[in-house]
Design a protein around this motif. Structure first.
Motif, PDB file in Angstrom:
ATOM      1  N   HIS A   1       0.848  -1.199   0.000  1.00 14.68           N
ATOM      2  CA  HIS A   1       0.000   0.000   0.000  1.00 14.68           C
ATOM      3  C   HIS A   1       0.877   1.239   0.000  1.00 14.68           C
ATOM      4  N   ILE A   2       0.233   2.386  -0.057  1.00 16.98           N
ATOM      5  CA  ILE A   2       0.944   3.666  -0.042  1.00 16.98           C
ATOM      6  C   ILE A   2       0.659   4.357   1.280  1.00 16.98           C
ATOM      7  N   ALA A   3       1.715   4.729   1.971  1.00 18.78           N
ATOM      8  CA  ALA A   3       1.598   5.614   3.134  1.00 18.78           C
ATOM      9  C   ALA A   3       2.316   6.898   2.700  1.00 18.78           C
ATOM     10  N   ASP A   4       3.503   7.145   3.229  1.00 21.77           N
ATOM     11  CA  ASP A   4       4.276   8.274   2.700  1.00 21.77           C
ATOM     12  C   ASP A   4       5.115   7.843   1.500  1.00 21.77           C
ATOM     13  N   ARG A   5       5.083   6.528   1.218  1.00 15.18           N
ATOM     14  CA  ARG A   5       5.755   5.921   0.067  1.00 15.18           C
ATOM     15  C   ARG A   5       5.157   4.524  -0.117  1.00 15.18           C
ATOM     16  N   PRO A   6       5.417   3.852  -1.246  1.00 15.12           N
ATOM     17  CA  PRO A   6       4.963   2.461  -1.366  1.00 15.12           C
ATOM     18  C   PRO A   6       5.683   1.603  -0.327  1.00 15.12           C
ATOM     19  N   MET A   7       4.931   0.734   0.333  1.00 17.49           N
ATOM     20  CA  MET A   7       5.518  -0.097   1.381  1.00 17.49           C
ATOM     21  C   MET A   7       4.727  -1.385   1.567  1.00 17.49           C
ATOM     22  N   VAL A   8       5.334  -2.344   2.238  1.00 20.32           N
ATOM     23  CA  VAL A   8       4.610  -3.549   2.632  1.00 20.32           C
ATOM     24  C   VAL A   8       4.551  -3.572   4.151  1.00 20.32           C
ATOM     25  N   THR A   9       3.377  -3.892   4.663  1.00 17.71           N
ATOM     26  CA  THR A   9       3.107  -3.923   6.092  1.00 17.71           C
ATOM     27  C   THR A   9       2.516  -5.278   6.422  1.00 17.71           C
ATOM     28  N   PRO A  10       2.951  -5.910   7.527  1.00 19.26           N
ATOM     29  CA  PRO A  10       2.322  -7.183   7.905  1.00 19.26           C
ATOM     30  C   PRO A  10       0.799  -7.019   7.973  1.00 19.26           C
ATOM     31  N   LEU A  11       0.081  -8.029   7.502  1.00 21.51           N
ATOM     32  CA  LEU A  11      -1.382  -7.959   7.423  1.00 21.51           C
ATOM     33  C   LEU A  11      -2.004  -7.548   8.754  1.00 21.51           C
ATOM     34  N   GLY A  12      -1.582  -8.160   9.847  1.00 23.42           N
ATOM     35  CA  GLY A  12      -2.146  -7.832  11.162  1.00 23.42           C
ATOM     36  C   GLY A  12      -1.894  -6.390  11.566  1.00 23.42           C
ATOM     37  N   SER A  13      -0.708  -5.887  11.285  1.00 24.63           N
ATOM     38  CA  SER A  13      -0.384  -4.487  11.602  1.00 24.63           C
ATOM     39  C   SER A  13      -1.226  -3.534  10.767  1.00 24.63           C
ATOM     40  N   PHE A  14      -1.431  -3.882   9.503  1.00 16.55           N
ATOM     41  CA  PHE A  14      -2.266  -3.050   8.633  1.00 16.55           C
ATOM     42  C   PHE A  14      -3.677  -2.970   9.204  1.00 16.55           C
ATOM     43  N   ILE A  15      -4.239  -4.101   9.590  1.00 14.75           N
ATOM     44  CA  ILE A  15      -5.587  -4.136  10.157  1.00 14.75           C
ATOM     45  C   ILE A  15      -5.654  -3.302  11.431  1.00 14.75           C
ATOM     46  N   ASN A  16      -4.652  -3.433  12.302  1.00 12.50           N
ATOM     47  CA  ASN A  16      -4.645  -2.708  13.574  1.00 12.50           C
ATOM     48  C   ASN A  16      -4.500  -1.202  13.406  1.00 12.50           C
ATOM     49  N   HIS A  17      -4.044  -0.761  12.246  1.00  9.56           N
ATOM     50  CA  HIS A  17      -3.852   0.670  12.003  1.00  9.56           C
ATOM     51  C   HIS A  17      -5.167   1.377  11.640  1.00  9.56           C
ATOM     52  N   GLY A  18      -6.187   0.631  11.296  1.00  4.68           N
ATOM     53  CA  GLY A  18      -7.462   1.224  10.911  1.00  4.68           C
ATOM     54  C   GLY A  18      -8.319   1.610  12.110  1.00  4.68           C
ATOM     55  N   LYS A  19      -9.242   2.531  11.893  1.00  5.24           N
ATOM     56  CA  LYS A  19     -10.177   2.928  12.953  1.00  5.24           C
ATOM     57  C   LYS A  19     -10.948   1.710  13.425  1.00  5.24           C
ATOM     58  N   LYS A  20     -10.977   1.490  14.716  1.00  7.74           N
ATOM     59  CA  LYS A  20     -11.699   0.382  15.357  1.00  7.74           C
ATOM     60  C   LYS A  20     -11.275  -0.984  14.798  1.00  7.74           C
ATOM     61  N   ASN A  21     -10.081  -1.037  14.197  1.00  9.00           N
ATOM     62  CA  ASN A  21      -9.576  -2.274  13.576  1.00  9.00           C
ATOM     63  C   ASN A  21     -10.545  -2.836  12.544  1.00  9.00           C
ATOM     64  N   GLN A  22     -11.365  -1.971  11.956  1.00  8.51           N
ATOM     65  CA  GLN A  22     -12.333  -2.431  10.958  1.00  8.51           C
ATOM     66  C   GLN A  22     -11.670  -2.492   9.581  1.00  8.51           C
ATOM     67  N   TYR A  23     -12.048  -3.504   8.817  1.00 13.66           N
ATOM     68  CA  TYR A  23     -11.508  -3.680   7.481  1.00 13.66           C
ATOM     69  C   TYR A  23     -12.461  -4.536   6.666  1.00 13.66           C
ATOM     70  N   CYS A  24     -12.219  -4.541   5.370  1.00 12.18           N
ATOM     71  CA  CYS A  24     -12.979  -5.387   4.457  1.00 12.18           C
ATOM     72  C   CYS A  24     -11.996  -5.937   3.431  1.00 12.18           C
ATOM     73  N   ILE A  25     -12.111  -7.217   3.143  1.00 11.35           N
ATOM     74  CA  ILE A  25     -11.287  -7.838   2.112  1.00 11.35           C
ATOM     75  C   ILE A  25     -12.207  -8.272   0.980  1.00 11.35           C
ATOM     76  N   LYS A  26     -11.807  -7.921  -0.250  1.00 17.31           N
ATOM     77  CA  LYS A  26     -12.563  -8.327  -1.432  1.00 17.31           C
ATOM     78  C   LYS A  26     -11.621  -9.029  -2.411  1.00 17.31           C
ATOM     79  N   ARG A  27     -12.221  -9.857  -3.262  1.00 17.08           N
ATOM     80  CA  ARG A  27     -11.453 -10.698  -4.191  1.00 17.08           C
ATOM     81  C   ARG A  27     -12.059 -10.611  -5.581  1.00 17.08           C
ATOM     82  N   ALA A  28     -11.183 -10.516  -6.592  1.00 18.08           N
ATOM     83  CA  ALA A  28     -11.653 -10.453  -7.978  1.00 18.08           C
ATOM     84  C   ALA A  28     -11.660 -11.818  -8.644  1.00 18.08           C
ATOM     85  N   THR A  29     -10.818 -12.716  -8.181  1.00 13.49           N
ATOM     86  CA  THR A  29     -10.710 -14.019  -8.831  1.00 13.49           C
ATOM     87  C   THR A  29     -10.360 -15.095  -7.814  1.00 13.49           C
TER      88      THR A  29
END
Length: 192
Positions: free
Chosen positions: A66-94
């Motif tokens: 994802h992009i924060a102040d630059r393109p980066m990779v973040t562990p999935l759990g850390s990414f989820i914990n960074h969101g408001k109320k740890n809320q997230y949605c995962i979607k799939r195209a294929t």
């Protein structure tokens, strides 16, 4: 009743059900606690203000490109914990296995001018372009900036030389793509 039960079981065995386990290529959406995230939410009239693509590192662990102040990779759990109320949605195209060479995107920069194309990326553009260019899937149609709720943001747009007719993609545009199927959603309200 037996016919309905049999049909449901048959559909599951045929692979029509979406596996809730995150996979490479899935898109994860969230709403971080940041000024920029709040701005994107207001412009797009959606709580969905950030997104990234799930990738697998060499050690097999799932991360989010994802992009924060630059393109980066973040562990999935850390990414989820960074969101408001740890809320997230995962979607799939294929349901097909996909490979994403995420390392080539780490050399880029964040695009503060929000220009679709080129060697810099803004948040939703990174996801949009990986799907379009690498996977051959057009998730949504870019819209001119003037289609969004830009009232009150005109000074910032002028400062960044963003033009009203400039094509733009928001995380909520991708979130609303009919080409995506929901895998997991912990949001209580997405207004979508």
């Amino acid at each position: 009743m037996k016919k309905i039960y049999f049909l449901l079981v048959a559909l599951l065995f045929m692979g029509c059900a979406t596996d809730p386990t995150p996979r490479v290529g899935d898109i994860i959406f969230q709403s971080p606690n940041s000024h920029e995230s709040d701005m994107i939410s207001k412009i797009s009239d959606s709580p969905i203000s950030h997104c990234g693509i799930i990738v697998k590192k060499d050690d097999g662990s799932l991360h989010v490109l994802h992009i924060a102040d630059r393109p980066m990779v973040t562990p999935l759990g850390s990414f989820i914990n960074h969101g408001k109320k740890n809320q997230y949605c995962i979607k799939r195209a294929t349901n097909e296995d996909v490979e994403i060479d995420y390392k080539k995107y780490l050399r880029g920069e964040k695009d503060y001018r929000l220009v679709l194309g080129g060697d810099k990326y803004y948040e939703a553009e990174l996801v949009y372009r990986i799907y379009q260019e690498d996977l051959g899937i057009e998730l949504c149609e870019p819209r001119p900036f003037s289609d969004y709720n830009i009232e009150g943001f005109e000074p910032m747009l002028m400062q960044r030389s963003i033009k009203p007719n400039q094509p733009y993609v928001t995380p909520s545009d991708i979130f609303n793509s009919p080409k995506l199927k929901e895998v997991v959603n912990t949001y209580t309200d997405t207004k979508e």
